[in-house]
Design a protein around this motif. Structure first.
Motif, PDB file in Angstrom:
ATOM      1  N   PRO A  81       0.829  -0.988  -0.167  1.00 19.75           N
ATOM      2  CA  PRO A  81       0.249   0.294   0.155  1.00 19.75           C
ATOM      3  C   PRO A  81       1.262   1.249  -0.115  1.00 19.75           C
ATOM      4  CG  PRO A  81       0.160  -0.851   1.925  1.00 19.75           C
ATOM      5  CD  PRO A  81       1.338  -1.855   1.567  1.00 19.75           C
ATOM      6  N   HIS A  85       2.723   0.195   7.478  1.00 16.18           N
ATOM      7  CA  HIS A  85       2.650   0.013   8.081  1.00 16.18           C
ATOM      8  C   HIS A  85       2.419  -1.481   8.014  1.00 16.18           C
ATOM      9  CE1 HIS A  85       1.207   3.843   9.088  1.00 16.18           C
ATOM     10  NE2 HIS A  85      -0.068   3.813   8.018  1.00 16.18           N
ATOM     11  N   PHE A  86       4.126  -1.156   9.426  1.00 17.04           N
ATOM     12  CA  PHE A  86       3.698  -2.985  10.262  1.00 17.04           C
ATOM     13  C   PHE A  86       3.729  -3.397  11.579  1.00 17.04           C
ATOM     14  CE2 PHE A  86       6.985  -2.501   6.672  1.00 17.04           C
ATOM     15  CZ  PHE A  86       6.771  -3.166   5.578  1.00 17.04           C
ATOM     16  N   GLY A  87       3.530  -2.319  11.860  1.00 22.93           N
ATOM     17  CA  GLY A  87       3.424  -2.805  13.619  1.00 22.93           C
ATOM     18  C   GLY A  87       4.066  -3.213  14.354  1.00 22.93           C
ATOM     19  N   ASP A  88       4.481  -3.377  15.230  1.00 23.34           N
ATOM     20  CA  ASP A  88       6.034  -3.532  16.305  1.00 23.34           C
ATOM     21  C   ASP A  88       6.244  -4.885  16.349  1.00 23.34           C
ATOM     22  OD1 ASP A  88       7.740  -2.141  18.052  1.00 23.34           O
ATOM     23  OD2 ASP A  88       6.878  -2.008  19.469  1.00 23.34           O
ATOM     24  N   LEU A  89       6.584  -5.039  14.972  1.00 24.61           N
ATOM     25  CA  LEU A  89       7.390  -6.104  15.142  1.00 24.61           C
ATOM     26  C   LEU A  89       8.260  -6.620  14.321  1.00 24.61           C
ATOM     27  CD1 LEU A  89       4.125  -8.222  12.944  1.00 24.61           C
ATOM     28  CD2 LEU A  89       4.633  -8.549  15.245  1.00 24.61           C
ATOM     29  N   THR A  90       9.363  -7.506  14.727  1.00 26.40           N
ATOM     30  CA  THR A  90      10.349  -7.952  14.092  1.00 26.40           C
ATOM     31  C   THR A  90      10.182  -8.124  12.772  1.00 26.40           C
ATOM     32  OG1 THR A  90      10.382 -10.401  14.353  1.00 26.40           O
ATOM     33  CG2 THR A  90      11.287  -9.090  15.521  1.00 26.40           C
ATOM     34  N   TYR A  92      11.538 -10.264  10.364  1.00 24.45           N
ATOM     35  CA  TYR A  92      11.315 -11.648  10.316  1.00 24.45           C
ATOM     36  C   TYR A  92      10.176 -12.125  10.748  1.00 24.45           C
ATOM     37  CZ  TYR A  92      11.782 -16.927  10.223  1.00 24.45           C
ATOM     38  OH  TYR A  92      11.560 -18.292  10.261  1.00 24.45           O
ATOM     39  N   ASP A  93       8.736 -11.388  11.685  1.00 27.93           N
ATOM     40  CA  ASP A  93       7.967 -11.452  11.604  1.00 27.93           C
ATOM     41  C   ASP A  93       6.796 -10.840  10.677  1.00 27.93           C
ATOM     42  OD1 ASP A  93       8.534 -13.194  13.663  1.00 27.93           O
ATOM     43  OD2 ASP A  93       7.675 -11.827  15.407  1.00 27.93           O
ATOM     44  N   VAL A  97       3.999 -13.006   8.173  1.00 27.54           N
ATOM     45  CA  VAL A  97       2.642 -12.866   8.305  1.00 27.54           C
ATOM     46  C   VAL A  97       1.935 -12.679   6.169  1.00 27.54           C
ATOM     47  CG1 VAL A  97       1.260 -10.390   7.601  1.00 27.54           C
ATOM     48  CG2 VAL A  97       2.296 -11.168   9.970  1.00 27.54           C
ATOM     49  N   ASN A 131      13.135  -5.057  15.566  1.00 24.06           N
ATOM     50  CA  ASN A 131      11.900  -4.265  15.048  1.00 24.06           C
ATOM     51  C   ASN A 131      12.398  -3.730  14.100  1.00 24.06           C
ATOM     52  OD1 ASN A 131       9.292  -2.493  15.494  1.00 24.06           O
ATOM     53  ND2 ASN A 131       9.270  -3.646  17.823  1.00 24.06           N
ATOM     54  N   SER A 133      10.002  -1.041  13.547  1.00 16.34           N
ATOM     55  CA  SER A 133      10.672  -0.035  13.199  1.00 16.34           C
ATOM     56  C   SER A 133      11.687   1.326  13.704  1.00 16.34           C
ATOM     57  CB  SER A 133       9.228   0.317  15.061  1.00 16.34           C
ATOM     58  OG  SER A 133       9.782   0.286  15.885  1.00 16.34           O
ATOM     59  N   ARG A 147       7.837  -8.770   1.802  1.00 15.75           N
ATOM     60  CA  ARG A 147       6.783  -8.896   2.151  1.00 15.75           C
ATOM     61  C   ARG A 147       5.753  -9.562   1.202  1.00 15.75           C
ATOM     62  NH1 ARG A 147       3.415  -6.618   6.773  1.00 15.75           N
ATOM     63  NH2 ARG A 147       1.373  -7.774   6.837  1.00 15.75           N
TER      64      ARG A 147
END
Lengths: 257, 349
Positions: A81, A85-90, A92-93, A97, A131, A133, A147
Motif C-alpha cells: 500500500p 505500517h507493520f506494527g511493532d514486529l521484527t 522476520y515476523d 505474516v 524491530n 520500527s 513481504r
C-alpha cells in the motif's frame, strides 16, 4: 496475463471513480499506472484486492479474481500500500505474516524456508531480528517488497510505494522491483508519481484520466502531448545516453485557465 | 531498554513470568489477616491442619487467589486484543461500555429488584456479600452482553471501523452511566451503599463456581486468541494489508471485540470493576517483546495473573484486617510504575 475489462465503480452514479476501465498486462511484465491524484488508481487496486465491489471483470492467468476465495486471492495477488505500517514486529515476523494464506494457523518448515530465502535475496537476513520500527525508510520499503515476495503470488501491485522516500531510496526501490520481476517472472502493476522513475522501470504504461485508461503502450506513449493531457503540465522527454529524462515546464495554459 | 527483539529474549519473558506467577500464587495463598504461620498454611493446604485453618485456605483464600489469577489473565488479554482490533493504545477491556452496562445491571438488581438481600441488615458490605451473588451477577452479565451486542450491531453498519466502535462504545457507556446515576438518585441509603460497594472490584466475592465459569470463558477465549495470533499480527499493518494476505478483517475484528467483551462481562459481573489491568499489562509486554501475538498473548495472560495476584496480596496486607478494593490498589501501584516506564523509555528511533 492480467486482463481488466470494463471496470466501473462509483459512489455517485453521475461521477464514477472508475469508468469502463480496461487494460491488458502481459505475464512477467511491469505495468505502470500514471495519472493525477483522483484518477482512480487506488480504487483500481481496491477492486483488484476485492476490497471494493466493481462491475466488469478482472482475470489473471485465466482465473476471475472477483470469484476467488479470499485465501486463493492472497496466493495470487500481493499488495504494497501507499502507507506501509507493520506494527511493532521484527523484520522476520513482518515477512512471515505474508505466509498466512499458506499456513493458516501456525508457520511450518516450508514457510520458514521461504521467509529465510526471501530475506537472504533482499539482503535483510542480518536484520531479521530487528524491530521494523527501528529501520530506515529505505529498509522498511525493502521489508515491504520482501513481504510481497514471501506471499509467493504471481501478481504484485504497488500503490505509489515510494511517497515518503528520498531520491536515492526511491531509485533503489524501483531497481529492486525490476530485478525481482525479472528473476521470478512476476507480473507487476505499479502506480508511480515520479515520471522519471516510471520511465526507467515500465514495460507497459497506462495513463489514466477520470477513471479510464486514456493512453497505453510502451515508454513512447509517455510524451509531451500525453503528459500535458493527463497532468496539465508542460514537459519534455529528452534521451541522454539511452536514458529518458523528463524536463518539467510550467502548468499548461488549459490547466491554468 | 532495547527494542531489538530476538527469539531467545522473546521466550525469556513468559518463562520468567510463569515462575513469578507460581511464586506469587503461593505467597498470596499464605498471606492474610488470620496470622496463620507458613507451616500452618502448608499443613492446611495438605488437609493436615485444624478445620478452621483448612476452611481459611480452601474456602476463603484459594477461591480468591484463583479469581485473581483468572480475572487478571482475562482482563489483560482482553485489553491486548481490544488494542489490536481497534488499533488504539487507549483501548481497554471496557471500551465497548461493558463495565458501565454491568454496573447498571448490578445497580438495577441491588436497588430496584432488591437483589434478594435488603431484609438482611443495614450494613452495606454485608448486604453485597449476602446478596445472591448469581442474581446480581446474572443481571449484570445480561446487561453487559446486551450492551456489547448493541454496540457491535450498530458498528456493523460501518463495517466495524475502529473509530466508530470506540465512539459508539463511549456513547452507549454514557447512557448506562446516566441510567445508573438516576437509579442511584432514587435508591435508599443501604441500596446506594451496596451498589457503590459492588462496583469496587472485590476478589473476595469469588466462589469456586464463579472461578470455574470465569476459567471456562477466559480459557476458551484465550485459546481462540492464540490460534488467531498471526491474523492479529497481520492486522497491525492496517486493514488493507491484512486483507491482502487473506485475513477476513471484519470477521476477525468482530470475533476479537466480542470475545474480549465476553471476558470483561464475566469478570466484571462476578467481581466488580477492576481497572487498569487491561491497559497496563499489554503495554508493558509490548514494550519488552514487541507486538507478535504468538509471544504477547501468553506474556500478557501471565502478567495479568501476576499483577492481580500481587495487588490482591498487597490489598489484603495493608488493609488492617479488611481487604482494600483491589481495583484501587491495581491503579495505585500500577499507574506510577506505568508512568515511570512510559517516560524513562528511549524515544523510538
Amino acid at each position: 496475463m492480467l486482463e481488466i475489462r470494463d471496470l466501473t465503480f462509483g459512489y455517485n452514479k453521475n461521477k464514477p471513480v472508475l469508468n469502463h476501465l480496461s487494460l491488458e498486462l502481459p505475464e512477467g511484465k511491469i505495468g505502470v499506472l500514471l495519472g493525477k491524484n483522483g484518477a482512480g488508481k487506488s480504487t483500481l487496486f481496491r477492486c483488484l484486492l476485492g476490497l471494493t465491489k466493481c462491475s466488469g471483470s478482472i482475470v489473471f492467468e485465466g482465473k476471475d479474481l472477483a470469484k476467488m476465495k479470499r485465501i486463493d486471492r492472497a496466493k495470487t495477488i500481493a499488495y504494497v500500500p501507499q502507507q506501509i505500517h507493520f506494527g511493532d514486529l521484527t523484520v522476520y515476523d513482518c515477512v512471515m505474516v505474508a505466509r498466512l494464506a499458506h499456513f493458516g494457523l501456525a508457520a511450518g518448515s516450508e514457510d520458514r524456508r521461504v521467509v529465510d530465502q526471501v530475506l537472504l535475496d533482499m539482503g535483510l537476513y542480518d536484520l531479521r531480528n530487528e524491530n521494523v520500527s527501528r529501520l530506515s525508510g529505505g529498509e522498511r520499503q525493502k521489508v515491504a517488497i520482501a513481504r510481497a515476495l514471501a506471499q509467493e503470488a504471481k501478481l504484485l501491485v504497488f500503490d505509489e510505494p515510494t511517497g515518503n522516500l528520498d531520491v536515492s531510496n526511491e531509485q533503489l526501490f524501483y531497481r529492486l522491483i525490476k530485478d525481482v520481476a525479472a528473476k521470478r517472472n512476476l507480473t507487476i502493476l505499479v502506480a508511480v508519481h515520479n515520471l522519471q522513475f516510471a520511465l526507467s522501470i515500465g514495460d507497459v504504461y497506462y495513463m489514466m484520466i477520470d477513471g479510464k485508461v486514456r493512453y497505453s503502450g510502451d515508454a513512447g506513449v509517455v510524451n509531451a502531448d500525453t503528459i500535458r493531457d493527463v497532468y496539465g503540465i508542460q514537459a519534455k522527454i529528452i534521451k541522454i545516453n539511452g536514458i529518458n529524462h523528463v524536463i518539467y515546464g510550467g502548468i499548461s495554459h488549459e490547466q491554468n485557465t | 531498554m532495547t527494542r531489538t527483539t530476538n527469539k531467545r529474549i522473546n521466550w525469556i519473558l513468559p518463562a520468567v513470568l510463569a515462575v513469578s506467577v507460581v511464586l506469587a500464587f503461593f505467597i498470596s495463598l499464605f498471606v492474610g489477616s488470620s496470622k496463620m504461620s507458613l507451616a500452618d498454611s502448608i499443613a492446611a493446604l495438605a488437609h493436615r491442619s485444624t478445620p478452621a485453618y483448612e476452611r481459611i485456605i480452601w474456602n476463603i483464600r484459594l477461591p480468591r487467589v484463583l479469581a485473581a489469577l483468572i480475572a487478571g489473565a482475562g482482563l489483560a488479554v482482553a485489553g491486548l486484543i481490544m488494542q489490536t482490533c481497534l488499533g488504539n493504545v487507549m483501548a481497554s477491556p471496557s471500551t465497548l461500555g461493558v463495565s458501565n452496562a454491568a454496573v447498571f445491571g448490578a445497580n438495577l438488581s441491588l436497588i430496584a429488584l432488591s437483589g434478594g438481600f435488603l431484609t438482611l441488615g443495614t450494613n452495606a458490605t454485608d448486604a453485597v456479600r449476602q446478596a445472591d451473588p448469581f442474581a446480581v451477577s446474572a443481571i449484570a452479565f445480561i446487561f453487559a452482553i446486551a450492551s456489547v451486542l448493541l454496540v457491535l450491531a450498530l458498528c456493523r453498519l460501518r463495517s466495524f471501523s475502529p473509530n466508530t466502535v470506540i465512539l459508539a462504545g463511549v456513547a452507549i457507556g454514557a447512557i448506562w452511566t446516566a441510567a445508573t446515576t438516576i437509579l442511584q438518585y432514587h435508591a435508599t441509603d443501604v441500596g446506594l451503599s451496596a451498589a457503590v460497594i459492588w462496583s469496587f472490584g472485590d476478589l473476595g466475592r469469588a466462589t469456586y463456581t464463579q472461578d470455574y465459569i470465569m476459567l471456562a470463558v477466559v480459557g476458551a477465549c484465550s485459546i481462540v486468541f492464540f490460534a488467531l495470533s498471526w491474523r492479529f499480527n497481520a492486522l497491525l499493518g492496517g486493514d488493507e494489508a491484512a486483507h491482502a494476505v487473506g485475513v477476513n478483517v471484519r470477521l476477525l475484528r468482530l470475533v476479537g471485540l466480542l470475545l474480549s467483551s465476553l471476558i470483561t462481562a464475566v469478570c466484571v459481573s462476578f467481581l466488580g470493576i477492576i481497572g487498569f489491568v487491561g491497559i497496563i499489562c499489554p503495554h508493558i509486554v509490548k514494550r519488552i517483546v514487541g507486538s507478535n501475538h504468538c509471544i504477547s498473548i501468553p506474556s500478557t495472560l501471565l502478567l495479568g495473573c501476576l499483577l492481580l495476584l500481587v495487588t490482591d496480596t498487597v490489598s489484603r496486607s495493608v488493609g488492617g484486617g479488611t481487604a482494600l478494593p483491589v481495583g484501587a490498589i491495581t491503579s495505585l501501584l500500577g499507574a506510577p510504575f506505568f508512568l515511570a516506564m512510559l517516560f524513562t523509555a528511549k524515544e523510538r528511533g
